[in-house]
Design an enzyme around this catalytic site. Structure first.
Site, PDB file in Angstrom:
ATOM      1  N   ASP A 261      -9.803  13.114  20.260  1.00 33.03           N
ATOM      2  CA  ASP A 261      -9.041  13.916  21.226  1.00 33.03           C
ATOM      3  C   ASP A 261      -9.927  14.389  22.381  1.00 33.03           C
ATOM      4  O   ASP A 261     -11.154  14.445  22.245  1.00 33.03           O
ATOM      5  CB  ASP A 261      -8.489  15.175  20.544  1.00 33.03           C
ATOM      6  CG  ASP A 261      -7.339  14.866  19.599  1.00 33.03           C
ATOM      7  OD1 ASP A 261      -7.080  13.676  19.339  1.00 33.03           O
ATOM      8  OD2 ASP A 261      -6.715  15.822  19.122  1.00 33.03           O
ATOM      9  N   ASP A 262      -9.270  14.781  23.455  1.00 32.29           N
ATOM     10  CA  ASP A 262      -9.873  15.524  24.591  1.00 32.29           C
ATOM     11  C   ASP A 262     -10.719  14.690  25.556  1.00 32.29           C
ATOM     12  O   ASP A 262     -11.233  15.217  26.525  1.00 32.29           O
ATOM     13  CB  ASP A 262     -10.753  16.712  24.136  1.00 32.29           C
ATOM     14  CG  ASP A 262     -10.019  17.698  23.254  1.00 32.29           C
ATOM     15  OD1 ASP A 262      -8.778  17.643  23.233  1.00 32.29           O
ATOM     16  OD2 ASP A 262     -10.679  18.505  22.597  1.00 32.29           O
TER      17      ASP A 262
ATOM     18  N   HIS B 196      -2.506  13.220  25.181  1.00 28.80           N
ATOM     19  CA  HIS B 196      -2.924  14.542  24.677  1.00 28.80           C
ATOM     20  C   HIS B 196      -2.724  15.588  25.774  1.00 28.80           C
ATOM     21  O   HIS B 196      -3.458  16.565  25.834  1.00 28.80           O
ATOM     22  CB  HIS B 196      -4.386  14.464  24.225  1.00 28.80           C
ATOM     23  CG  HIS B 196      -4.854  15.661  23.438  1.00 28.80           C
ATOM     24  ND1 HIS B 196      -4.103  16.252  22.446  1.00 28.80           N
ATOM     25  CD2 HIS B 196      -6.014  16.383  23.475  1.00 28.80           C
ATOM     26  CE1 HIS B 196      -4.781  17.269  21.929  1.00 28.80           C
ATOM     27  NE2 HIS B 196      -5.932  17.378  22.546  1.00 28.80           N
TER      28      HIS B 196
ATOM     29  N   HIS C 170     -13.508  14.364  18.154  1.00 29.81           N
ATOM     30  CA  HIS C 170     -13.454  14.616  19.610  1.00 29.81           C
ATOM     31  C   HIS C 170     -14.564  13.823  20.286  1.00 29.81           C
ATOM     32  O   HIS C 170     -15.750  14.047  19.985  1.00 29.81           O
ATOM     33  CB  HIS C 170     -13.617  16.112  19.896  1.00 29.81           C
ATOM     34  CG  HIS C 170     -12.525  16.931  19.275  1.00 29.81           C
ATOM     35  ND1 HIS C 170     -12.565  17.341  17.952  1.00 29.81           N
ATOM     36  CD2 HIS C 170     -11.345  17.366  19.767  1.00 29.81           C
ATOM     37  CE1 HIS C 170     -11.457  17.998  17.675  1.00 29.81           C
ATOM     38  NE2 HIS C 170     -10.693  18.040  18.756  1.00 29.81           N
TER      39      HIS C 170
ATOM     40  N   HIS D   2      -4.655  19.739  28.981  1.00 31.27           N
ATOM     41  CA  HIS D   2      -4.876  20.495  27.743  1.00 31.27           C
ATOM     42  C   HIS D   2      -4.339  21.904  27.780  1.00 31.27           C
ATOM     43  O   HIS D   2      -4.900  22.835  27.186  1.00 31.27           O
ATOM     44  CB  HIS D   2      -6.358  20.506  27.359  1.00 31.27           C
ATOM     45  CG  HIS D   2      -6.572  20.513  25.872  1.00 31.27           C
ATOM     46  ND1 HIS D   2      -6.493  21.657  25.104  1.00 31.27           N
ATOM     47  CD2 HIS D   2      -6.836  19.516  25.001  1.00 31.27           C
ATOM     48  CE1 HIS D   2      -6.726  21.362  23.843  1.00 31.27           C
ATOM     49  NE2 HIS D   2      -6.934  20.061  23.746  1.00 31.27           N
TER      50      HIS D   2
END
Ligand code: ZN
Length: 425
Positions: free
Chosen positions: A239-240, A289, A380, A293
């Protein structure tokens, strides 16, 4: 002495003394604490003078937010800081960076939005203000007033715009966008006032060249991967990202005949376009995603849709790719989120806690000790330690017979295994 000089020469010629000149990256901080959650994406350019100022600005925002909100406890409602950005380069010379700050807290009547921009001239090696790029102040102000009146008539507090009000703007190859923070020239309920004016209508003292380069859309060969239904599978998910570590992870996965799913942030697509194309070419999957964020379940429907749809649009435009899955930010799901997206929501079974645990051995052993057939592992790709952990997890689990698949492949495998099972009945 000679040796020293030779070393210096070698260093300068081979490595530029460690300077990664004009190499854009994004620094990401995503944290979740007892009372606060924070997501900050800061662009870096490799130009020290510019990066220092931009980074100090976002760091100060971070410190202020922590100071003001870390002890604010409101009925399990965390306060949120989100910092997003835009980046552009025109004439291969003028860099424009806009930083958007968003603070949402139940202790506030409304979320706070604000903007700050930085214009940097690579040639003069200095920051520019509006005075540096216009030649006729009066004409500029008249044009801006016309636009403001056309688009924000009901918001304006008065019609007295001065040159000193034009603090924030960004250059594009065909236009300039001006920003006014809430409650400066317009009522605060109208949010950040934004007007975009074609450069042809502005009395500029610099000539802005249009970028006519048409980017060709990438195409991908259909990858056929054989998955053995009798062997276990696992889906690594990141993620991210992307970040400066993503390419290393993508290369390592390829060397090990493994694929994974990367749940990316839309605001990073432009800077990491090539990494993402390689990622897809190598048989990995890209998931959504959100754009920057933001905490999706806390947003208005309009903003929530915007955060999801902007990723679908930019991946289609830049990568010729459409994500099928959504991983909600902070793992939060509610009815509003479900009813505002057609994407399938994908969470995880194994959390490596790599954002918190700063040791790659510990991250790897969490994954290795907890995993079972069909699991989805959360990591991540914004940390070097995560790349180090991947280098331990993949060979070890391969030794145990695991196949590393994408989320789509995992779902196919599960379907296939269901069919196999029913064949046995
Ligand atoms: Zn995240």
């Amino acid at each position: 002495m000679y040796k020293k000089l030779l070393c210096l020469f070698l260093c300068l010629s081979l490595f530029g003394c460690g300077k990664d000149l004009n190499n854009e990256q994004v620094d990401t901080i995503i944290e979740e604490h007892e009372n606060i959650i924070i997501a900050i994406n800061t662009p870096t350019t490799g130009i020290k003078k510019l990066d220092k100022v931009v980074s100090k600005y976002t760091q100060d925002k971070y410190k202020n937010f922590v100071k003001n909100y870390q002890n604010v406890k409101i009925l399990n409602q965390k306060s949120e800081l989100n910092i997003d950005y835009t980046y552009s380069l025109v004439n291969e010379r003028y860099i424009s960076i806009a930083i958007y700050e968003f603070v949402n807290s139940s202790s506030l009547a409304h979320p706070i939005n604000s903007i700050k921009t930085f214009i940097y001239d690579k040639k003069s090696k200095d920051f520019l203000s509006i005075k540096d790029i216009v030649k006729d102040d009066e004409k500029l102000l008249t044009t801006i007033k016309d636009y403001l009146y056309k688009e924000y008539k009901d918001c304006l507090l008065n019609n007295k715009i001065k040159l000193s009000d034009l603090k924030y703007f960004v250059l594009n190859d065909q236009s300039i966008t001006f920003f006014f923070n809430p409650a400066t020239i317009a009522s605060s309920s109208c949010g950040i006032i934004t007007i975009t004016i074609p450069t042809s209508e502005l009395p500029l003292s610099i000539k802005i060249e249009e970028n006519n380069k048409k980017n060709e859309l990438p195409t991908y060969n259909e990858k056929t991967k054989t998955i053995d239904p009798n062997k276990p599978v696992v889906a690594l998910t990141f993620d991210d990202g992307p970040s400066k570590y993503t390419k290393k992870i993508v290369d390592f996965l390829k060397e090990n005949d493994a694929s994974a799913t990367f749940f990316i942030l839309g605001n990073k697509v432009a800077i990491y376009e090539q990494t993402l194309i390689t990622m897809i070419e190598n048989g990995n999957e890209i998931g959504n995603h959100s754009y920057s964020h933001k905490w999706l379940t806390k947003l208005s429907e309009v903003e929530l849709k915007n955060q999801i749809e902007k990723v679908q649009t930019i991946t289609k435009e830049k990568l010729n790719y459409t994500p099928k899955y959504l991983r909600p930010t902070y793992g939060g799901i509610n009815k509003k989120l479900r009813s505002n997206t057609d994407l399938e929501i994908v969470l995880w079974n194994v959390d490596t806690m790599d954002w918190k645990i700063k040791n790659s051995d510990k991250i790897a052993s969490r994954a290795i000790s907890k995993v079972k057939n069909g699991d989805i592992i959360l990591m991540h790709d914004t940390y070097e330690r995560t790349f180090e952990a991947v280098k331990k997890i993949v060979p070890e689990l391969k030794k145990q017979g695991y196949q590393f698949v994408t989320v789509s492949e995992l779902k196919e495998y599960q379907l296939l295994n269901k069919n196999l099972e029913s064949d046995y009945e």
